[in-house]
Design a protein around this motif. Sequence first.
Motif, PDB file in Angstrom:
ATOM      1  N   ALA A  67       0.825  -1.212   0.000  1.00  0.00           N
ATOM      2  CA  ALA A  67       0.000   0.000   0.000  1.00  0.00           C
ATOM      3  C   ALA A  67       0.857   1.259   0.000  1.00  0.00           C
ATOM      4  N   ALA A  68       1.899   1.293   0.822  1.00  0.00           N
ATOM      5  CA  ALA A  68       2.737   2.494   0.915  1.00  0.00           C
ATOM      6  C   ALA A  68       3.512   2.735  -0.374  1.00  0.00           C
ATOM      7  N   GLU A  69       3.933   1.659  -1.036  1.00  0.00           N
ATOM      8  CA  GLU A  69       4.678   1.822  -2.287  1.00  0.00           C
ATOM      9  C   GLU A  69       3.771   2.349  -3.394  1.00  0.00           C
ATOM     10  N   LEU A  70       2.550   1.820  -3.474  1.00  0.00           N
ATOM     11  CA  LEU A  70       1.606   2.330  -4.464  1.00  0.00           C
ATOM     12  C   LEU A  70       1.280   3.792  -4.177  1.00  0.00           C
ATOM     13  N   ALA A  71       1.164   4.152  -2.903  1.00  0.00           N
ATOM     14  CA  ALA A  71       0.880   5.542  -2.535  1.00  0.00           C
ATOM     15  C   ALA A  71       1.970   6.469  -3.043  1.00  0.00           C
ATOM     16  N   ARG A  72       3.200   6.075  -2.881  1.00  0.00           N
ATOM     17  CA  ARG A  72       4.303   6.936  -3.351  1.00  0.00           C
ATOM     18  C   ARG A  72       4.284   7.068  -4.875  1.00  0.00           C
TER      19      ARG A  72
END
Length: 443
Positions: free
Chosen positions: A293-298
């Motif tokens: 989730a955090a990687e997609l957010a970035r």
Amino acid sequence: MTPSIANPPALLRQLLDAAIAAAQPAQQLARHLPPLPPTIAAGEGRVLVLGAGKASAAMAAALEQAWPQAPLGGLVATRYGHAAPCRRIEIVQAAHPVPDAAGQAAAQRMLALAHSAGAQDLVVCLFSGGGSALLPLALPGLTLADKQALSQALLRSGASIQEMNCVRRHLSAIKGGRLALACAPAPVLNLLISDVPGDEPADIASGPSVPDASSCAQALDILQRYHIAVPEAARQLLQSGAGESIAPGDARLPAITTRLIATPQQALQAAAAAARQAGLHAYILGDALEGQAAELARALAGMARYAQRHAPQPTLPWQRPCVLLSGGETTVTLAGNGGPAAAPRSGRGGRNAHFLLALALALRGAPGIHALAADTDGVDGSEAIAGACIGPDTLQRARQQGLSAQQALDGHDAHRFFEALGDAIVTGPTRTNVNDFRAILIL
């Protein structure tokens, strides 16, 4: 009411509502029904309804309305709080995402009903996301406690939904086509609501009523790759091949017809139409975005900032004001995913709120960018919070309240963070499920 750009949170919420409305069984199921078979209409057979998932009760209610004179009966399992009133189809409720004894009992009864079907009957299977956890009927040698521990470990591991369902299919007495096999010789009509990237029927509720091409070896590889401790009985089932699911082309299977009545793409298209009605350019980035989730957010933050700085230009794919829409299912890896001995966590969060918190940190208060992320079933994680909204002032307001966005992200505590800001989204049970919904508004 047409949503207004002047109120970004309200606009984003109306886009979410449009997506959820487009996936409602009451809106979609009837048009996918074939004519009632003449033999059943003549009273020579029955329609046996079996199903499970967060949308399954609403699907059953829609089926009753669409076939008012049909000899309907059967059993459907849904998540606690997601029931819908039915007169002819029995609705039972069980636990999700970690299964319980009520789900196990429902699965046992469902399998027995399937075995009672005859050639003159029609079995209608209603499956949606969440159905896998709601039917925790293990193969011989495994217990409900084993299934619960394995479910918790898979949820913490960061495995994709396809990987989790592959493991579930090969340790289940009802999934992976086994329910379909039990229905023979009665024909099976599958009406499915997809909550999985790619809309593969075998991954929807782990495919009880469709054949499965995956193998025990693949399931064992997934468990080893994510370092998940498994009971010895489960390991033996997978290593010996005793847990193999029902493969495509198996001669024992009955005739099976499968129809997808609602998908993530349909929901995104409905949200895009609502956005255009509000005067926005709408761009669907994809209905099957996966990964941490955090990687997609970035990654999406980078796209949003790029559009904010450079659009409109003739050579760019985006024109402002616009909304970037996406679906799919992200993952969040928690520490201590080795099995039931892992320490419990105090953080309260779900993958959508986690994504949104990481997005706010990556945007760093960029002006004119607002976003919403939510699960279309109304449950992000394991509690009754669908998701949240962010805006350019999210991090500033958090600091004024003594909240650290980074600490909340690291502690998987995004729900508590957004509740404190008043930005959490609570829809209640939507009685559908077409996976995650993300909208980034760039003004």
